[in-house]
Design an enzyme around this catalytic site. Sequence first.
Site, PDB file in Angstrom:
ATOM      1  N   GLU A  13       0.866  -1.164   0.000  1.00  0.00           N
ATOM      2  CA  GLU A  13       0.000   0.000   0.000  1.00  0.00           C
ATOM      3  C   GLU A  13       0.904   1.216   0.000  1.00  0.00           C
ATOM      4  OE1 GLU A  13      -2.214   3.144   0.237  1.00  0.00           O
ATOM      5  OE2 GLU A  13      -0.653   2.787   1.699  1.00  0.00           O
ATOM      6  N   CYS A  60      -5.811   5.091   5.261  1.00  0.00           N
ATOM      7  CA  CYS A  60      -5.531   3.846   4.544  1.00  0.00           C
ATOM      8  C   CYS A  60      -6.795   3.055   4.249  1.00  0.00           C
ATOM      9  CB  CYS A  60      -4.578   2.971   5.342  1.00  0.00           C
ATOM     10  SG  CYS A  60      -4.162   1.475   4.432  1.00  0.00           S
ATOM     11  N   CYS A  63      -5.635  -1.467   5.168  1.00  0.00           N
ATOM     12  CA  CYS A  63      -5.958  -1.782   6.555  1.00  0.00           C
ATOM     13  C   CYS A  63      -7.085  -0.839   6.974  1.00  0.00           C
ATOM     14  CB  CYS A  63      -4.754  -1.671   7.465  1.00  0.00           C
ATOM     15  SG  CYS A  63      -3.671  -0.283   7.131  1.00  0.00           S
ATOM     16  N   HIS A  67      -7.528   3.042  11.503  1.00  0.00           N
ATOM     17  CA  HIS A  67      -7.433   4.427  11.978  1.00  0.00           C
ATOM     18  C   HIS A  67      -8.774   4.907  12.515  1.00  0.00           C
ATOM     19  CE1 HIS A  67      -3.302   4.990  10.736  1.00  0.00           C
ATOM     20  NE2 HIS A  67      -3.594   4.329   9.637  1.00  0.00           N
ATOM     21  N   ARG A 486      -0.616  -4.504  10.509  1.00  0.00           N
ATOM     22  CA  ARG A 486       0.808  -4.253  10.319  1.00  0.00           C
ATOM     23  C   ARG A 486       1.534  -3.861  11.594  1.00  0.00           C
ATOM     24  NH1 ARG A 486      -2.289  -3.663   6.321  1.00  0.00           N
ATOM     25  NH2 ARG A 486      -1.669  -4.281   4.230  1.00  0.00           N
ATOM     26  N   SER A 509       3.756   1.212   9.999  1.00  0.00           N
ATOM     27  CA  SER A 509       4.782   1.245   8.956  1.00  0.00           C
ATOM     28  C   SER A 509       5.761   2.392   9.166  1.00  0.00           C
ATOM     29  CB  SER A 509       4.161   1.287   7.559  1.00  0.00           C
ATOM     30  OG  SER A 509       3.508   0.054   7.293  1.00  0.00           O
ATOM     31  N   CYS A 553       2.852  -0.437   4.502  1.00  0.00           N
ATOM     32  CA  CYS A 553       1.641   0.344   4.290  1.00  0.00           C
ATOM     33  C   CYS A 553       2.034   1.805   4.405  1.00  0.00           C
ATOM     34  CB  CYS A 553       0.590  -0.018   5.331  1.00  0.00           C
ATOM     35  SG  CYS A 553      -0.997   0.724   4.943  1.00  0.00           S
ATOM     36  N   CYS A 556      -0.240   4.956   5.353  1.00  0.00           N
ATOM     37  CA  CYS A 556      -0.364   5.061   6.802  1.00  0.00           C
ATOM     38  C   CYS A 556       0.866   5.706   7.412  1.00  0.00           C
ATOM     39  CB  CYS A 556      -0.506   3.673   7.431  1.00  0.00           C
ATOM     40  SG  CYS A 556      -2.135   2.969   7.248  1.00  0.00           S
TER      41      CYS A 556
END
Lengths: 579, 338
Positions: A13, A60, A63, A67, A486, A509, A553, A556
């Site tokens: 991502e 994101c 995922c 958030h 993640r 990430s 990701c 993110c």
Amino acid sequence: MNTVVVDPVTRIEGHLRIEAQTENGIITAASSTGTMVRGIENMMIGRDPRDAWAIAQRICGVCTLVHGIASVRAVESALDYPIPPNAELIRNLMIGAQFVHDHVMHFYHLHALDWVDVVSALDADPAATADLQQGLSAWPNNSSAYFADVQQRLAGFVGSGQLGIFANGYWGHPEYRLPPELNLLAFAHYLEALQWQREAARLHALLGGKNPHPNFVVGGAPCVLDGNAGRTAMDRNGRRLMAQIITGMQTFVDQVYVPDTLAIARYYKDWSARGEGVGNFMAYGEFPDALGGADDTAGLFIPRGAILNRDLSSVLPVDLDDPEQVSEDVSHAWYDYSAGNAQGLHPYDGETRPNYTGPTPPYAHIDPQQAYSWLKSPRWQGLPMEVGPLARVVMLYATGHQDTRDLVDASLADLELPLSALFSTLGRVAARTLETKLIADRMSDWQAQLEANISAGDLATHNADLFYPQSWPASARGAGYMEAPRGALAHWVVIGDGRIANYQCVVPSTWNAGPRDAAGQEGPYEAALRGHPLHDPAQPIEILRTIHSFDPCLACAVHVADPDGGGMIQIATTTGAAL
Amino acid sequence: MTERESFIDYLSRRGISRRGFLGFCAVTASALALPMGAARTMAANLAAAQRPCVIWLSFQECTGCTESLTRAAEPTIESLILDQLSLDYHHTLQAASGEAAELARQNAIDDNFGSYVLIVDGAVPTGEQATWSTIAGQTNLDMLKETLDGAALVIAVGTCATFGGVPAAAAIAAERPNQSGAKGVGDLMSASEVPERPLVNVPGCPPVPGAMTGVIAHFLAFGTPPELDDLRRPVAYFADTVHQRCPRLMHFRNERFALAFDDEGARNGYCLAKLGCKGPKAHNACATLKWNLGTSFPMLSGHGCLGCAEPGFWDRTLAPEGDRFLGSAFYPDAPPAA
């Protein structure tokens, strides 16, 4: 010395660049660069804290949900706002479904092509592939005719000359080691997993109205239980459907994902001694007890804690409010701190002023001695930490979770590998698979609890008592944590006069993909790549294997707050007057 | 590359039944509200076509649009990438990385110049902030220009690529309406910052998957985009508001409203307008196509519509008049009265 550049790193991502220095075909140093920024935290300032989840969630869409959850928990933490047990269960079910969906798609659609040579599958014997499948599990798609069909579909595709998403893959690279039959089996499951994930995503639609980007609400879950048949999703049929979806998830994990991971791992055992990274692991914890809620960290299924230098005998406590623990460093990132970039800042006091000082595009190389990423460098007590599946499995293992120990020990025994094999690229891949099973199995418990509550007449999903700004204190602050697929994720929110005064996200990430800090300590991606041999620097498949094992990701990972200067708290003060 | 074959040769060699193929055409024609007989025309045209080249560029985005596309029921992502399109560049799905990926994009442009479809998700940062998003060392703006040149059709998917979306949302702390100068593709074309090409906007955060695949299928069949409104959105999906097709509409007309997210009214399916639903202002197909294989959509589960397909939905457009940050964009400021 040579420099190998991988940009774009695909099958992730977001936007990631890796530059690796090599000597005699071995990586001696690597740099990880996030190349895109939007500025989402800065958009939060001045808004109603109840709106934050919807904007934060758009950080994101892979995922998706993580958030949104971290945001509503942050606001609830700040407002000391309890939510009904049913809402906690609905969130657990949705987070669980996200883990299972996300990890399976990562394995088959984002990571598999680093290990599976699709073109080699054309040489497979369908009958031998059927035998292989029958030896792996009870999965019903196991006939010779089935694999012959899949192979014919692939042959037709390759034969058309239009290779589409498979164009320019490193097919035939000698580092691909699976026999053709296992390649065909994995390709069949690549396609099946695409179909399967559509079913898995329906759980979010039932409980959150849609996926990607299901809905949440501060104070509970925006989902009515046992509502009007036909006019609400979680009516009798919806509840039955949810049970079917959970069973379908568990079956796919048990019969396809877990056996495929172990079958493929057998051919890549040298990857159990490569790609470790920093050796420090952290989890914030996840899956609160329905009655205890998110504040009751002792009741979390996945425990909170930090482990340093692989020392499983010592799990250190983690406190998100402690100004000495979590900090973000910008010495090698395209931001400036008002007091200079030598010192990291805790997220409550965080500031993020973009200052792009990288090369002028189009460019060929970044300079790792200077700032080189849109990612900050998060640190825990000054140390780089790996977060994610491996950190969680290590945490569960270290704290003596019996199911985890049994599963990890059996898998390692099956592969004839020692416990230390976990600390590697292969260990990270396996940890992701094993935690998927642990979580998928757990989903039945949450569903049973939810059904029991409904049967007992408890239909509450939202606490309206603190929902409206009139009931809030003049100022408040809180941290909302979660385990994203993640890794450890948290949002820090400061609320003043009913508006958001400060908002900071420190995301998985960023922990894993961030650049060096002021002390020169590498981030986990960078540390993990050191020492990798590259068979052919023009086809750096080894870099992809280890980077993908973290499941990057990047949307993110990158955040920014204040283009025009001043710390976050100062901004809130100055703009507060303008409101 | 070997000699290319026609789509129907390809399908028959693949053993796809003519009946299954006609079924796909019928479903798509119906979703697009095409006239009688269109499914047959579609089938005939599709059968003669090669798999068209598609280049997908991702800029300031969250990958939610791609995720949404993978949830499409008919046609599925598998059939799109294996049977109907040649998806030659797509960061999330493609095997190749780095130079090999960029070579795939260059080859796709060269081999299909003037005929490929360009799909864009994510906004494009501009001006001094063009460095806020790069790929292979190149700014998004330059990559878009370069790739637009040979495109026969551009499909902007998601509210970011259509109207700027979240990246263009106001950042009051910075006293800037749009921190990174983020723009959608249409705005860049209007401002002559990129070449102008036929453009379809499919907004939504993310878009309903059927709205994306419907536009693709229409182009595959007829070589043209479907009928568009003045915001270049397909009329078939964006003419009506979500409110007009909401199963709770009857209760709205009878003034029966949910006053809390889990009260008896909410469970009875009463209207969510007093809990902040933006359905009456939101043009989208959520209530008709529904989400995730027809499983649900926000109001069916219990949350109002956020209006995520509307331009500026985070900011003033749908928020109360005046100060864009006075109060919530999505919820009432005080407990609603019956």
